[in-house]
Design an enzyme around this catalytic site. Sequence first.
Site, PDB file in Angstrom:
ATOM      1  N   SER A   1      -0.034  -1.125  -6.755  1.00 47.45           N
ATOM      2  CA  SER A   1       0.514  -2.262  -5.559  1.00 47.45           C
ATOM      3  C   SER A   1      -0.942  -3.414  -5.538  1.00 47.45           C
ATOM      4  CB  SER A   1      -0.937  -1.496  -4.741  1.00 47.45           C
ATOM      5  OG  SER A   1      -1.133  -2.227  -2.864  1.00 47.45           O
TER       6      SER A   1
ATOM      7  N   PHE B   1       6.638  -8.052  -3.457  1.00 52.69           N
ATOM      8  CA  PHE B   1       6.958  -8.492  -2.028  1.00 52.69           C
ATOM      9  C   PHE B   1       5.897  -9.280  -2.729  1.00 52.69           C
ATOM     10  CE2 PHE B   1       7.845  -6.115   1.157  1.00 52.69           C
ATOM     11  CZ  PHE B   1       8.039  -5.263   0.824  1.00 52.69           C
TER      12      PHE B   1
ATOM     13  N   GLN C   1       2.627   2.739   1.290  1.00 54.61           N
ATOM     14  CA  GLN C   1       3.226   1.432   1.499  1.00 54.61           C
ATOM     15  C   GLN C   1       4.645   1.134   1.399  1.00 54.61           C
ATOM     16  OE1 GLN C   1       0.225  -1.638   0.822  1.00 54.61           O
ATOM     17  NE2 GLN C   1       0.135  -0.390  -0.961  1.00 54.61           N
TER      18      GLN C   1
ATOM     19  N   CYS D   1      20.884   2.369  26.045  1.00 58.76           N
ATOM     20  CA  CYS D   1      20.080   2.539  26.759  1.00 58.76           C
ATOM     21  C   CYS D   1      19.677   0.685  27.581  1.00 58.76           C
ATOM     22  CB  CYS D   1      18.269   3.382  27.129  1.00 58.76           C
ATOM     23  SG  CYS D   1      17.021   2.305  25.436  1.00 58.76           S
TER      24      CYS D   1
ATOM     25  N   HIS E   1       4.155   2.269   6.014  1.00 59.12           N
ATOM     26  CA  HIS E   1       4.177   1.437   7.344  1.00 59.12           C
ATOM     27  C   HIS E   1       5.918   1.342   7.551  1.00 59.12           C
ATOM     28  CE1 HIS E   1       2.190  -1.515   4.119  1.00 59.12           C
ATOM     29  NE2 HIS E   1       1.627  -0.704   4.921  1.00 59.12           N
TER      30      HIS E   1
HETATM   31  N1  APR Z   1       4.173  -0.715 -12.604  1.00 60.51           N
HETATM   32  C1  APR Z   1       3.156  -1.204 -12.817  1.00 60.51           C
HETATM   33  N2  APR Z   1       3.072  -1.701 -11.346  1.00 60.51           N
HETATM   34  C2  APR Z   1       3.590  -2.762 -10.943  1.00 60.51           C
HETATM   35  C3  APR Z   1       4.924  -2.502 -11.397  1.00 60.51           C
HETATM   36  C4  APR Z   1       5.591  -1.306 -13.069  1.00 60.51           C
HETATM   37  N3  APR Z   1       7.264  -1.255 -12.823  1.00 60.51           N
HETATM   38  N4  APR Z   1       5.846  -3.445 -11.062  1.00 60.51           N
HETATM   39  C5  APR Z   1       5.420  -4.567 -10.083  1.00 60.51           C
HETATM   40  N5  APR Z   1       3.997  -3.899 -10.856  1.00 60.51           N
HETATM   41  C6  APR Z   1       2.822  -4.434  -9.688  1.00 60.51           C
HETATM   42  C7  APR Z   1       2.551  -6.012  -9.551  1.00 60.51           C
HETATM   43  O1  APR Z   1       2.113  -6.471 -10.728  1.00 60.51           O
HETATM   44  C8  APR Z   1       2.023  -5.986  -7.960  1.00 60.51           C
HETATM   45  O2  APR Z   1       0.288  -6.101  -9.019  1.00 60.51           O
HETATM   46  O3  APR Z   1       2.874  -3.771  -8.588  1.00 60.51           O
HETATM   47  C9  APR Z   1       2.363  -4.704  -7.637  1.00 60.51           C
HETATM   48  C10 APR Z   1       3.220  -5.152  -5.958  1.00 60.51           C
HETATM   49  O4  APR Z   1       2.149  -5.651  -5.004  1.00 60.51           O
HETATM   50  P1  APR Z   1       3.326  -6.332  -4.588  1.00 60.51           P
HETATM   51  O5  APR Z   1       3.588  -6.634  -4.361  1.00 60.51           O
HETATM   52  O6  APR Z   1       2.146  -7.232  -3.227  1.00 60.51           O
HETATM   53  O7  APR Z   1       3.989  -5.016  -3.343  1.00 60.51           O
HETATM   54  P2  APR Z   1       2.580  -3.981  -2.310  1.00 60.51           P
HETATM   55  O8  APR Z   1       0.855  -3.894  -2.446  1.00 60.51           O
HETATM   56  O9  APR Z   1       3.086  -2.604  -1.754  1.00 60.51           O
HETATM   57  O10 APR Z   1       2.306  -4.940  -0.885  1.00 60.51           O
HETATM   58  C11 APR Z   1       2.126  -4.179   0.190  1.00 60.51           C
HETATM   59  O11 APR Z   1       2.993  -6.136   1.576  1.00 60.51           O
HETATM   60  O12 APR Z   1       4.155  -7.202   2.139  1.00 60.51           O
HETATM   61  C12 APR Z   1       3.472  -6.351   2.407  1.00 60.51           C
HETATM   62  O13 APR Z   1       4.598  -4.213   3.896  1.00 60.51           O
HETATM   63  C13 APR Z   1       4.345  -4.841   2.679  1.00 60.51           C
HETATM   64  O14 APR Z   1       3.764  -2.327   1.933  1.00 60.51           O
HETATM   65  C14 APR Z   1       4.259  -4.070   1.504  1.00 60.51           C
HETATM   66  C15 APR Z   1       2.435  -4.738   1.857  1.00 60.51           C
END
Ligand code: APR
Length: 264
Positions: free
Chosen positions: A208, A34, A101, A170, A135
């Site tokens: 995350s 995201f 998530q 419905c 989520h």
């Molecule tokens: N290995 C380790 N880390 C990774 C990799 C990988 N191969 N690829 C990406 N990342 C890291 C990125 O650096 C980033 O910090 O994963 C993280 C993903 O962060 P986000 O894109 O913010 O996703 P997330 O934390 O799941 O977002 C939470 O936000 O928009 C809402 O509902 C949506 O569930 C989502 C929530």
Amino acid sequence: MDDLERLADAIRRADTVVAVTGAGLSAPSGVPTFRGDDGIWERFDERQFAADRFRRDPAGFWADRVALERAMFDEEYEPNVGHEALAAMGRDGNLEAILTQNTDGLHGDAVGAGGERPSDGDPDAETGTTVLELHGNSRRVRCTDCGTRRDSDPIVERAAAGELPPTCECGGVFKPDVVLFGDRLPDAVFQRARALARESDAFLAIGSSLVVEPAASLPRLAASTGATVAIVNLEPTPCDGLAETVLREDVTAVLPRLRDLTTA
Ligand code: APR
């Protein structure tokens, strides 16, 4: 002993290990993240997908949702070695619960619960690993009137063909079975996630950015009740300061090695 070996040692000694996961775990499977350079929220305005937009303008919501679904789920995704390693740790008895998530259903596929894992957090019969979809699950839609759940693909196609919004027999409007911005998490899911974080004595935050609640507060809650916290993420997170271990590495490199070390 390096950081990973120390983490494996803490996991072996722990009674309850819990993981919270994010889009970075599914990124190696091809599912876009995201945030970050080519993140979904760099291409789409997240306000278009919020709960109040769905209530105010369901037709416009669904017109935009079709584009989002195509950008996120435009092919059949498979669990990657990171998902498989966590599922194996569950079968080893070294991972009690995965609080994800992600709405792609890939943890459920890997653990064996399939994409229909309801967000009720029941342990999967075969492996004993709870997969809690914080989520919800994008593979399903739900009728806002009668509550019936359906596979989302055919409903998204009906919306793409001009049925805006797609409606249930419905007469109710279908909604993606996910927690939209502005939605409250189902209370049972939220309370179970917090209870698991409190109960854990090793807590892993994997892939995350830890900026969205409740995921952002779970590592803090686990640390406050004495858990060893570890973070595996390519970029810094707001919780790095409370983690004993921060691994700025790819989940596909770390998780299989971690699983091997915890069974050594
Ligand atoms: N290995 C380790 N880390 C990774 C990799 C990988 N191969 N690829 C990406 N990342 C890291 C990125 O650096 C980033 O910090 O994963 C993280 C993903 O962060 P986000 O894109 O913010 O996703 P997330 O934390 O799941 O977002 C939470 O936000 O928009 C809402 O509902 C949506 O569930 C989502 C929530």
